[in-house]
Design an enzyme around this catalytic site. Structure first.
Site, PDB file in Angstrom:
ATOM      1  N   LYS A 183       6.019   3.161  10.318  1.00 45.88           N
ATOM      2  CA  LYS A 183       6.646   2.160   9.429  1.00 45.88           C
ATOM      3  C   LYS A 183       5.675   1.976   8.261  1.00 45.88           C
ATOM      4  O   LYS A 183       4.734   1.190   8.330  1.00 45.88           O
ATOM      5  CB  LYS A 183       6.845   0.853  10.196  1.00 45.88           C
ATOM      6  CG  LYS A 183       7.951  -0.061   9.670  1.00 45.88           C
ATOM      7  CD  LYS A 183       7.822  -0.466   8.223  1.00 45.88           C
ATOM      8  CE  LYS A 183       6.817  -1.556   7.961  1.00 45.88           C
ATOM      9  NZ  LYS A 183       6.608  -1.787   6.506  1.00 45.88           N
ATOM     10  N   SER A 236      -3.451  -6.413   5.984  1.00 47.75           N
ATOM     11  CA  SER A 236      -4.240  -7.634   5.758  1.00 47.75           C
ATOM     12  C   SER A 236      -4.589  -8.301   7.093  1.00 47.75           C
ATOM     13  O   SER A 236      -3.903  -8.101   8.101  1.00 47.75           O
ATOM     14  CB  SER A 236      -3.441  -8.587   4.876  1.00 47.75           C
ATOM     15  OG  SER A 236      -2.233  -8.918   5.528  1.00 47.75           O
ATOM     16  N   CYS A 291      -9.698  -1.133   0.671  1.00 48.48           N
ATOM     17  CA  CYS A 291     -10.314  -1.987   1.693  1.00 48.48           C
ATOM     18  C   CYS A 291     -11.820  -1.763   1.738  1.00 48.48           C
ATOM     19  O   CYS A 291     -12.550  -2.555   2.322  1.00 48.48           O
ATOM     20  CB  CYS A 291      -9.715  -1.702   3.051  1.00 48.48           C
ATOM     21  SG  CYS A 291     -10.022  -0.024   3.568  1.00 48.48           S
ATOM     22  N   GLU A 393     -10.506 -12.462   0.300  1.00 45.38           N
ATOM     23  CA  GLU A 393     -10.268 -11.114  -0.233  1.00 45.38           C
ATOM     24  C   GLU A 393      -9.342 -11.230  -1.442  1.00 45.38           C
ATOM     25  O   GLU A 393      -8.250 -11.784  -1.339  1.00 45.38           O
ATOM     26  CB  GLU A 393      -9.612 -10.231   0.842  1.00 45.38           C
ATOM     27  CG  GLU A 393      -9.366  -8.821   0.359  1.00 45.38           C
ATOM     28  CD  GLU A 393      -8.671  -7.939   1.386  1.00 45.38           C
ATOM     29  OE1 GLU A 393      -7.692  -8.390   2.010  1.00 45.38           O
ATOM     30  OE2 GLU A 393      -9.120  -6.793   1.569  1.00 45.38           O
TER      31      GLU A 393
HETATM   32  P1  NAD Z   1       0.094  -6.287   4.482  1.00 43.18           P
HETATM   33  O1  NAD Z   1      -0.615  -6.856   5.644  1.00 43.18           O
HETATM   34  O2  NAD Z   1       0.869  -7.187   3.599  1.00 43.18           O
HETATM   35  O3  NAD Z   1       1.149  -5.166   4.979  1.00 43.18           O
HETATM   36  C1  NAD Z   1       0.776  -4.151   5.868  1.00 43.18           C
HETATM   37  C2  NAD Z   1       2.003  -3.725   6.663  1.00 43.18           C
HETATM   38  O4  NAD Z   1       2.472  -4.841   7.428  1.00 43.18           O
HETATM   39  C3  NAD Z   1       3.162  -3.257   5.801  1.00 43.18           C
HETATM   40  O5  NAD Z   1       3.761  -2.143   6.405  1.00 43.18           O
HETATM   41  C4  NAD Z   1       4.089  -4.467   5.789  1.00 43.18           C
HETATM   42  O6  NAD Z   1       5.440  -4.103   5.674  1.00 43.18           O
HETATM   43  C5  NAD Z   1       3.829  -5.108   7.136  1.00 43.18           C
HETATM   44  N1  NAD Z   1       4.015  -6.563   7.103  1.00 43.18           N
HETATM   45  C6  NAD Z   1       3.795  -7.390   6.055  1.00 43.18           C
HETATM   46  N2  NAD Z   1       4.068  -8.658   6.392  1.00 43.18           N
HETATM   47  C7  NAD Z   1       4.456  -8.641   7.681  1.00 43.18           C
HETATM   48  C8  NAD Z   1       4.855  -9.649   8.599  1.00 43.18           C
HETATM   49  N3  NAD Z   1       4.906 -10.938   8.254  1.00 43.18           N
HETATM   50  N4  NAD Z   1       5.171  -9.280   9.854  1.00 43.18           N
HETATM   51  C9  NAD Z   1       5.119  -7.993  10.219  1.00 43.18           C
HETATM   52  N5  NAD Z   1       4.759  -6.991   9.393  1.00 43.18           N
HETATM   53  C10 NAD Z   1       4.418  -7.307   8.134  1.00 43.18           C
HETATM   54  O7  NAD Z   1      -0.991  -5.444   3.645  1.00 43.18           O
HETATM   55  P2  NAD Z   1      -0.814  -4.749   2.227  1.00 43.18           P
HETATM   56  O8  NAD Z   1      -0.724  -5.799   1.189  1.00 43.18           O
HETATM   57  O9  NAD Z   1       0.243  -3.702   2.291  1.00 43.18           O
HETATM   58  O10 NAD Z   1      -2.218  -3.982   2.124  1.00 43.18           O
HETATM   59  C11 NAD Z   1      -3.394  -4.581   1.632  1.00 43.18           C
HETATM   60  C12 NAD Z   1      -4.250  -5.096   2.762  1.00 43.18           C
HETATM   61  O11 NAD Z   1      -4.560  -4.038   3.666  1.00 43.18           O
HETATM   62  C13 NAD Z   1      -5.602  -5.617   2.294  1.00 43.18           C
HETATM   63  O12 NAD Z   1      -5.894  -6.789   3.010  1.00 43.18           O
HETATM   64  C14 NAD Z   1      -6.580  -4.513   2.652  1.00 43.18           C
HETATM   65  O13 NAD Z   1      -7.904  -4.917   2.860  1.00 43.18           O
HETATM   66  C15 NAD Z   1      -5.969  -4.018   3.918  1.00 43.18           C
HETATM   67  N6  NAD Z   1      -6.406  -2.664   4.224  1.00 43.18           N
HETATM   68  C16 NAD Z   1      -7.317  -2.523   5.234  1.00 43.18           C
HETATM   69  C17 NAD Z   1      -7.788  -1.269   5.546  1.00 43.18           C
HETATM   70  C18 NAD Z   1      -8.797  -1.086   6.638  1.00 43.18           C
HETATM   71  O14 NAD Z   1      -9.028   0.040   7.005  1.00 43.18           O
HETATM   72  N7  NAD Z   1      -9.392  -2.129   7.187  1.00 43.18           N
HETATM   73  C19 NAD Z   1      -7.329  -0.140   4.838  1.00 43.18           C
HETATM   74  C20 NAD Z   1      -6.389  -0.334   3.823  1.00 43.18           C
HETATM   75  C21 NAD Z   1      -5.936  -1.608   3.525  1.00 43.18           C
END
Ligand code: NAD
Length: 509
Positions: A183, A236, A291, A393
């Site tokens: 997904k 996140s 990240c 962040e």
């Molecule tokens: P996000 O958490 O908003 O979304 C990530 C995934 O979760 C997406 O597929 C999204 O559709 C899903 N999602 C979003 N809200 C949801 C909910 N309420 N319930 C269930 N699923 C949900 O993250 P983003 O904005 O796409 O990406 C940026 C974030 O990812 C930043 O915080 C960054 O630091 C983090 N990140 C971390 C790493 C790591 O390796 N630690 C790597 C890349 C990005």
């Protein structure tokens, strides 16, 4: 994100799903996908219903028995063919990343290359899956460990690396003998879809890899379905925590990688010019949407801080911001209008909190791209621990300089921070560097390396609230995450010897 559901969208132009090696058209709740450089909606993506996700899980479940019994060497050959196809389609995939994410195309190519590295690693799966064997653990008794696939596993990925982060997961999961439901982020869905079609072309049997586009409804279906054995998540921290707590409560194995606030320490003996160049790339590359981006530079002593800030200021003045399709640009736009607003609000907040905004990227207009989500690089000096711009962040092109008196004080700041993803120290002092690497409470550490992203044959992950779970992504940890150990002990009666019943617990023999 682009939250407004689209009206009057031509269903032929909606990106659907990929289930059982076939494109699945869907017009359920289409969400707009924009080109962040122009601000224009370029396509739509369907949000999978519970039924669609269940169809994908069913396809993966049906494919599992055959795939689990496919010899690892044959699985490796498919991975090898997949790698070749990815390389042949590199330009197309990188262009799709730039169109939907906005990052500069050579940066998109860099992300893509790091994803392909994991496919390289997966090509070695017969070697990686070799079990452990001990002969004669007792008289005529042999014992070994076998690493068996789990079944259907799922991956949920963020917007910022639409090609690479999914490839942290599915190549190894599949190579280990699992079947997969991905997904990806709904904000930039094209790159993972292109890769899905290449997996089919590489000869992956139907149902082994499936992709559903969607949002919370799709994610919750994956979390609550008993057929899904394990979940890899990257995104996140609040969502990572939700995925981890819900998934583990439902009996699944979960690794959930979350957000970050990565600090770099600049020591007085560092090569300051090199450190400044490293900071510029690590803070502003990909518009800070990494990240592993460095978002805090901790300078030891005012002299170092003054020098770093003035050199950063001079370097930032030379940065070019514009469309990611032009490789002479250093930075593209932020992903969405909403994210642009969020990052800009953090810059406003930093000013209110009393930090010194040395470089203000607000108000940047890129000629010809006035509707794009462009924010110029921002530099704050004299940021302190109590400020929200330090604690939270931001995920944008905002670098905070914090002044500290000693390496110990700087390390204490890092160790006290909620996140522990990446960090770096710039120094010429081996003793200081070794002390830092030994004692810092962070998962990935650089010594004069600003983005210490491990190569594919090591593993990637953070500490503290940057990772929920026990195992890192890709590398050797992924073999452990995507398999379950079984330990077998065997004896074959020989020579017609009749064994007597033993009532004592088998002891040392
Ligand atoms: P996000 O958490 O908003 O979304 C990530 C995934 O979760 C997406 O597929 C999204 O559709 C899903 N999602 C979003 N809200 C949801 C909910 N309420 N319930 C269930 N699923 C949900 O993250 P983003 O904005 O796409 O990406 C940026 C974030 O990812 C930043 O915080 C960054 O630091 C983090 N990140 C971390 C790493 C790591 O390796 N630690 C790597 C890349 C990005």
């Amino acid at each position: 994100m682009n939250a407004t559901p689209a009206k009057n969208v031509d269903s032929a132009e909606i990106i659907g799903h990929f289930i059982n090696n076939a494109d699945v058209a869907d017009d359920n709740r289409p969400q707009p996908v924009s080109n962040p450089a122009t601000g224009q909606v370029t396509k739509h993506v369907a949000m999978a219903s519970q039924q669609t996700v269940e169809d994908a899980i069913a396809a993966a479940e049906a494919a599992f028995p055959g795939w689990r019994n496919t010899p690892p060497a044959k699985r490796a050959r498919i991975m090898f063919r997949f790698k070749q196809l990815l390389e042949e389609h590199a330009d197309e995939i990188a262009a799709a990343i730039t169109d939907e994410h906005g990052k500069v195309v050579d940066d998109a190519m860099g992300e893509f290359g790091r994803g392909v590295e994991v496919v390289d690693y997966a090509c070695g799966i017969p070697e990686l899956l070799k079990g452990e064997y001990s002969k004669n653990v007792g008289p005529g008794i042999d014992s070994w460990s076998d690493f068996q696939p789990l079944g259907v596993v799922a991956g949920i990925t963020p917007f910022n690396f639409p090609a690479m982060v999914p490839m942290w997961m599915y190549p190894m999961a599949i190579a280990c003998g699992n079947t997969f439901v991905l997904k990806p982020s709904e904000k930039d869905p094209t790159a993972p879809m292109l890769a899905a079609r290449l997996l089919k072309e590489a000869g992956l049997p139907d149902g082994v890899f499936n992709l559903v586009n969607g949002d919370k409804e799709a994610v919750d279906t994956l979390l609550n379905d008993d057929r899904v054995q394990a979940i890899s998540f990257v995104g996140s921290t609040p969502i990572a925590e939700y995925i981890y707590s819900t998934g583990t409560k439902n009996g699944k194995r979960v690794q959930a990688l979350g957000g970050a606030k990565n600090h770099a320490i600049v020591m007085p003996d560092a090569d300051i010019d090199n450190a400044v160049n490293a900071l510029i790339g690590a803070a502003f590359g990909s518009c800070g949407e990494r990240c592993m981006a460095i978002s805090v530079a901790v300078c030891i002593g005012d002299e170092v801080a003054d020098s770093v800030v003035s050199k950063l200021q001079a370097e930032i003045a030379g940065l070019k911001v514009g469309s990611g399709t032009d490789v002479s640009n250093h930075m593209g736009p932020l992903i969405t209008d909403a994210h642009f607003e969020k990052v800009r609000n953090y810059v406003d907040l930093g000013v209110e909190e009393g930090a010194d905004l040395v470089v203000d990227g607000r108000g940047l207009v890129v000629e010809g791209l006035e509707d794009g989500y462009f924010l110029g690089p921002c530099l704050f000096d004299n940021v302190t621990e109590d400020m929200r711009i330090y604690q939270e962040e931001i995920f944008g092109p905002v670098l905070c300089v914090v002044r500290a008196e000693s390496e110990e004080q700087a390390m204490q700041l890092i160790n006290d921070h909620e996140y522990g993803n990446g960090t770096c120290i710039f120094t010429r002092d081996g003793e200081a560097a070794r002390y830092f690497a030994d004692n810092i409470q962070v998962g990935m550490v650089g010594i004069n390396v600003p983005l210490p992203v491990p190569v594919s044959y090591h593993s990637f992950g953070g500490w503290k609230r940057s990772l929920f779970g026990d195992l890192f992504a890709y590398g050797p940890d992924s073999v452990r995450f995507y398999t379950r150990r079984k330990t077998i002990t065997q004896r074959w009666p020989s020579g017609g010897v009749r064994e007597k019943a033993q009532f004592a617990f088998p002891g040392r023999q």
